[in-house]
Design a protein around this motif. Structure first.
Motif, PDB file in Angstrom:
ATOM      1  N   CYS A  13       0.816  -1.229  -0.282  1.00 40.82           N
ATOM      2  CA  CYS A  13       0.071  -0.113  -0.169  1.00 40.82           C
ATOM      3  C   CYS A  13       1.184   1.008   0.127  1.00 40.82           C
ATOM      4  O   CYS A  13       0.680   2.098  -1.274  1.00 40.82           O
ATOM      5  N   LEU A  14       1.698   1.396   1.009  1.00 42.33           N
ATOM      6  CA  LEU A  14       2.678   2.948   1.336  1.00 42.33           C
ATOM      7  C   LEU A  14       3.600   3.050   0.449  1.00 42.33           C
ATOM      8  O   LEU A  14       4.373   3.751  -0.304  1.00 42.33           O
ATOM      9  N   VAL A  15       4.491   2.108  -0.072  1.00 39.05           N
ATOM     10  CA  VAL A  15       5.558   2.054  -0.910  1.00 39.05           C
ATOM     11  C   VAL A  15       5.614   1.539  -2.780  1.00 39.05           C
ATOM     12  O   VAL A  15       5.694   2.440  -3.625  1.00 39.05           O
ATOM     13  N   SER A  16       4.805   0.399  -3.128  1.00 40.57           N
ATOM     14  CA  SER A  16       3.870   0.257  -4.761  1.00 40.57           C
ATOM     15  C   SER A  16       3.022   1.146  -4.425  1.00 40.57           C
ATOM     16  O   SER A  16       2.833   0.753  -5.635  1.00 40.57           O
ATOM     17  N   GLY A  17       2.202   1.381  -3.847  1.00 41.27           N
ATOM     18  CA  GLY A  17       1.221   2.441  -4.627  1.00 41.27           C
ATOM     19  C   GLY A  17      -0.214   0.970  -4.909  1.00 41.27           C
ATOM     20  O   GLY A  17      -1.111   1.882  -4.684  1.00 41.27           O
ATOM     21  N   TRP A  18      -0.173  -0.364  -3.992  1.00 42.54           N
ATOM     22  CA  TRP A  18      -1.296  -1.151  -4.189  1.00 42.54           C
ATOM     23  C   TRP A  18      -2.664  -0.100  -3.718  1.00 42.54           C
ATOM     24  O   TRP A  18      -2.609   1.069  -2.756  1.00 42.54           O
ATOM     25  N   SER A  19      -3.992  -0.608  -4.205  1.00 50.71           N
ATOM     26  CA  SER A  19      -5.179   0.129  -3.597  1.00 50.71           C
ATOM     27  C   SER A  19      -5.144  -1.363  -2.411  1.00 50.71           C
ATOM     28  O   SER A  19      -4.193  -2.183  -2.438  1.00 50.71           O
ATOM     29  N   MET A  20      -5.984  -1.089  -1.310  1.00 51.11           N
ATOM     30  CA  MET A  20      -6.063  -1.900  -0.079  1.00 51.11           C
ATOM     31  C   MET A  20      -6.495  -3.002  -0.346  1.00 51.11           C
ATOM     32  O   MET A  20      -6.195  -3.828   0.794  1.00 51.11           O
ATOM     33  N   GLY A  21      -7.408  -3.147  -1.046  1.00 56.33           N
ATOM     34  CA  GLY A  21      -8.188  -4.719  -1.485  1.00 56.33           C
ATOM     35  C   GLY A  21      -7.336  -5.073  -1.884  1.00 56.33           C
ATOM     36  O   GLY A  21      -6.699  -6.532  -1.522  1.00 56.33           O
ATOM     37  N   ASN A  22      -6.172  -4.667  -3.251  1.00 53.76           N
ATOM     38  CA  ASN A  22      -4.951  -5.644  -3.585  1.00 53.76           C
ATOM     39  C   ASN A  22      -4.261  -6.428  -2.528  1.00 53.76           C
ATOM     40  O   ASN A  22      -3.725  -7.192  -3.165  1.00 53.76           O
ATOM     41  N   ALA A  23      -3.713  -5.325  -1.368  1.00 51.43           N
ATOM     42  CA  ALA A  23      -3.089  -5.976  -1.678  1.00 51.43           C
ATOM     43  C   ALA A  23      -3.107  -6.631  -0.170  1.00 51.43           C
ATOM     44  O   ALA A  23      -2.416  -7.648   0.726  1.00 51.43           O
ATOM     45  N   ALA A  24      -4.769  -6.419   0.470  1.00 49.33           N
ATOM     46  CA  ALA A  24      -5.174  -7.604   1.201  1.00 49.33           C
ATOM     47  C   ALA A  24      -5.318  -8.755   0.637  1.00 49.33           C
ATOM     48  O   ALA A  24      -5.152 -10.070   1.377  1.00 49.33           O
ATOM     49  N   LEU A  25      -5.976  -9.210  -0.403  1.00 47.03           N
ATOM     50  CA  LEU A  25      -5.745 -10.454  -0.984  1.00 47.03           C
ATOM     51  C   LEU A  25      -4.054 -10.819  -1.417  1.00 47.03           C
ATOM     52  O   LEU A  25      -4.635 -12.137  -0.848  1.00 47.03           O
ATOM     53  N   ALA A  26      -3.667 -10.160  -1.721  1.00 44.95           N
ATOM     54  CA  ALA A  26      -1.923 -10.798  -2.030  1.00 44.95           C
ATOM     55  C   ALA A  26      -1.451 -11.058  -0.450  1.00 44.95           C
ATOM     56  O   ALA A  26      -0.994 -12.163  -0.222  1.00 44.95           O
ATOM     57  N   ALA A  27      -1.773 -10.073   0.664  1.00 48.01           N
ATOM     58  CA  ALA A  27      -1.392 -10.464   2.312  1.00 48.01           C
ATOM     59  C   ALA A  27      -2.235 -12.052   2.359  1.00 48.01           C
ATOM     60  O   ALA A  27      -1.823 -12.945   3.233  1.00 48.01           O
ATOM     61  N   LEU A  28      -2.904 -11.615   2.056  1.00 50.71           N
ATOM     62  CA  LEU A  28      -4.365 -13.494   2.297  1.00 50.71           C
ATOM     63  C   LEU A  28      -3.560 -13.827   1.988  1.00 50.71           C
ATOM     64  O   LEU A  28      -3.302 -15.831   2.408  1.00 50.71           O
TER      65      LEU A  28
END
Length: 105
Positions: A13-28
């Motif tokens: 989210c903070l460094v790469s500029g991903w949306s929170m939803g996509n970052a949450a899916l990748a983290a999941l």
């Protein structure tokens, strides 16, 4: 695994500029993979169990028995088509992605 997945989401989210939803899916996905590796049998046993569960679900939906390999092939091909037709055009710069109906002259 919890802290690593949360850290991945924050970095995306903070460094790469991903949306929170996509970052949450990748983290999941990272969390599920790390949890499967720690369980007895490792990731192959977890994948085998998921394929069997997907085959059982397909049998409930269609009434036909599918092997886990058939369901895995079906899911992978569906994901590839979804990427090709919906996600890949969004990755092109500007207009004119595949399937957009826009032609450059």
């Amino acid at each position: 695994p919890h802290q690593l997945a949360a850290g991945l989401a924050a970095v995306l989210c903070l460094v790469s500029g991903w949306s929170m939803g996509n970052a949450a899916l990748a983290a999941l996905v990272l969390f599920v993979v790390m949890t499967a590796v720690r369980d007895p049998g490792g990731p192959l046993a977890a994948a085998r169990s998921a394929a069997n569960a997907a085959a059982d679900s397909m049998e409930r939906v269609t009434g036909q028995r599918f092997t886990p390999a058939q369901v895995t092939c079906l899911l992978l091909s569906t994901a590839a088509f979804a990427y090709y037709f919906w996600l890949a055009p969004a990755a092109t710069s500007g207009y004119g992605g595949r399937g957009s109906g826009y032609r450059e002259r």
